[in-house]
Scaffold this active site. Structure first.
Site, mmCIF file in Angstrom:
data_model
loop_
_atom_site.group_PDB
_atom_site.id
_atom_site.type_symbol
_atom_site.label_atom_id
_atom_site.label_comp_id
_atom_site.label_asym_id
_atom_site.label_seq_id
_atom_site.Cartn_x
_atom_site.Cartn_y
_atom_site.Cartn_z
ATOM 1 N N GLY A 19 0.824 -1.034 -0.104
ATOM 2 C CA GLY A 19 0.111 -0.064 -0.148
ATOM 3 C C GLY A 19 0.818 1.147 0.128
ATOM 4 N N ALA A 20 0.666 2.168 -0.996
ATOM 5 C CA ALA A 20 1.317 3.406 -1.015
ATOM 6 C C ALA A 20 1.792 4.174 0.176
ATOM 7 C CB ALA A 20 0.693 4.324 -1.951
ATOM 8 N N CYS A 129 -8.888 -4.492 -3.572
ATOM 9 C CA CYS A 129 -7.406 -4.495 -3.108
ATOM 10 C C CYS A 129 -7.393 -4.040 -1.460
ATOM 11 C CB CYS A 129 -6.434 -3.492 -3.755
ATOM 12 S SG CYS A 129 -4.739 -3.892 -3.417
ATOM 13 N N ASP A 198 -2.431 4.580 -6.036
ATOM 14 C CA ASP A 198 -0.748 4.600 -5.966
ATOM 15 C C ASP A 198 -0.282 6.063 -6.369
ATOM 16 O OD1 ASP A 198 -1.642 1.693 -5.833
ATOM 17 O OD2 ASP A 198 0.365 2.026 -4.744
ATOM 18 N N ASN A 208 -4.020 2.641 -9.811
ATOM 19 C CA ASN A 208 -4.212 1.753 -8.535
ATOM 20 C C ASN A 208 -4.121 0.325 -9.105
ATOM 21 O OD1 ASN A 208 -4.846 1.643 -5.612
ATOM 22 N ND2 ASN A 208 -6.870 1.001 -6.228
ATOM 23 N N LYS A 209 -4.306 -0.512 -7.848
ATOM 24 C CA LYS A 209 -4.138 -2.038 -8.017
ATOM 25 C C LYS A 209 -4.741 -2.462 -9.538
ATOM 26 C CE LYS A 209 -2.462 -4.507 -6.158
ATOM 27 N NZ LYS A 209 -0.901 -4.465 -6.717
ATOM 28 N N LYS A 234 0.023 11.614 -3.409
ATOM 29 C CA LYS A 234 0.234 10.620 -4.430
ATOM 30 C C LYS A 234 0.261 11.227 -5.797
ATOM 31 C CE LYS A 234 -1.237 7.179 -1.415
ATOM 32 N NZ LYS A 234 -2.566 6.392 -0.944
HETATM 33 C C1 RUB Z 1 -2.117 -1.583 -2.870
HETATM 34 C C2 RUB Z 1 -2.944 -0.552 -3.646
HETATM 35 C C3 RUB Z 1 -3.733 0.431 -2.876
HETATM 36 C C4 RUB Z 1 -2.867 1.598 -2.953
HETATM 37 C C5 RUB Z 1 -3.478 2.612 -1.787
HETATM 38 O O1 RUB Z 1 -1.176 -2.359 -3.749
HETATM 39 O O2 RUB Z 1 -3.120 -0.775 -4.524
HETATM 40 O O3 RUB Z 1 -4.913 0.734 -3.066
HETATM 41 O O4 RUB Z 1 -1.494 1.476 -2.671
HETATM 42 O O5 RUB Z 1 -2.973 2.214 -0.577
HETATM 43 P P1 RUB Z 1 -0.111 -3.059 -3.343
HETATM 44 P P2 RUB Z 1 -2.957 3.295 0.729
HETATM 45 O O6 RUB Z 1 -0.510 -4.118 -2.417
HETATM 46 O O7 RUB Z 1 0.514 -3.653 -4.519
HETATM 47 O O8 RUB Z 1 1.159 -2.263 -2.529
HETATM 48 O O9 RUB Z 1 -4.642 4.029 0.723
HETATM 49 O O10 RUB Z 1 -2.846 2.426 1.849
HETATM 50 O O11 RUB Z 1 -2.034 4.199 0.306
#
Ligand code: RUB
Length: 308
Positions: A19-20, A129, A198, A208-209, A234
């Site tokens: 997650g980003a 995701c 992301d 995003n994913k 982001k």
């Molecule tokens: C995670 C993903 C999340 C974004 C946002 O992909 O796509 O939707 O990163 O996450 P992966 P957040 O598991 O490949 O990192 O809101 O936590 O930043």
């Protein structure tokens, strides 16, 4: 500085941190820790170490502008600091990193406060995701006493949807898990789609994913509102200069560990959802149109353009 930074970069690469937001937080902490371990004698050496740390962390995942913005912000503060001693510069890294993390936390809470208002009683929300920003917002809506249920996709190939499902159940939210290909089947029963991000480009498109753009397509067809829940940081400033956001392609073994020989397997981690599919971006400035992203970034985070 190398040890702790390389260790974090490796954990990010292996998706032990995903997650980003979590990636950016881990990277900033690694830079801060690495700076404290520095053996550099002079400012130039210290900056060289920071630059090596930056390269290692940037290489861990390609599609993570929040991490890149955060690290560049910290290094830029060191570059423009009038301090010369490494001890004082380590202090600058700590101070700027802590401030960045605090601001990120504040943004998350602001996003939850805004977005939770869009979660209506007796509604059904679909997400794809695992986004910590999305799950935090849904938890807030639950804490406010809303009754709603969540549908989450598995998110193949590595099943981050299971993390979402567990978090939602822990928060006492009724949760259903579906395979990714069942999204359209369920879309007519869904009142709202919320996904994380992301990367956000200068045109207001969202990365995003993998699969997010297909969810958006199904939402548009069913006239189900589709919202992106994301910190403005982001935003990837290189996109304003015409560069495309690079999409990370991961190992084929995530898709099939033991495939028959001769088979081609492709495994892009993310895809692009065009702005016309997005009702709004729920961010720390409120709910905004994807069209207004560049203007908002220039106003709120002008330093982003200085540090690329
Ligand atoms: C995670 C993903 C999340 C974004 C946002 O992909 O796509 O939707 O990163 O996450 P992966 P957040 O598991 O490949 O990192 O809101 O936590 O930043």
């Amino acid at each position: 500085m190398r040890e702790s930074v390389l260790d974090t970069a490796e954990r990010i690469k292996r998706l032990e941190v995903q997650g980003a937001r979590n990636v950016a937080i881990a990277a900033i902490k690694a830079i801060e820790e690495g700076a404290k371990e520095s053996t550099a004698g002079r400012k130039e050496e210290f900056l060289k170490e920071l630059s090596e740390a930056k390269e290692a962390l940037f290489a861990s995942r390609e599609t993570e502008p929040l991490m890149r913005n955060a690290i560049r912000h910290v290094i830029h503060a060191v570059e423009k600091s009038d301090k010369e001693s490494v001890r004082e510069l380590v202090g600058v890294v700590s101070q700027v990193s802590s401030q960045f993390l605090e601001d990120l936390e504040r943004s998350k809470e602001k996003i939850a406060a805004v977005g939770s208002k869009r979660i209506l009683n007796r509604s059904r929300v679909l997400t794809h995701c695992h986004s910590s920003t999305v799950t935090n917002m849904l938890r807030k809506a639950k804490l406010e006493g809303k009754s709603f249920d969540v549908v989450c996709t598995e998110s193949r190939p590595v099943f981050q949807g299971r993390i979402t499902a567990k978090e939602m159940l822990d928060a006492g939210i009724e949760t259903t898990l579906i395979v990714d290909s069942a999204v359209r089947y369920f879309m007519n029963e869904v009142d709202l789609v919320v996904v994380g991000a992301d990367a956000i480009t200068s045109e207001g498109n969202v990365i995003n994913k993998i699969g997010t753009s297909m969810v958006a397509l199904a939402a548009k067809e069913a006239r189900t509102p589709f919202y992106v829940v994301s910190e403005l940081l982001k935003f990837d400033p290189v996109t304003i200069h015409g560069d495309y956001e690079r999409i990370e392609e991961r190992s084929s073994s995530e898709v099939w560990a033991d495939p028959p020989s001769g088979l081609t397997i492709r495994n892009p981690a993310f895809d692009v959802t065009r702005r016309e599919f997005i009702h709004g971006i729920i961010c720390e400035e409120g709910i905004i149109s994807p069209h207004s992203i560049s203007e908002l970034i220039s106003r709120k985070y002008p330093w982003i353009f200085e540090v690329t």
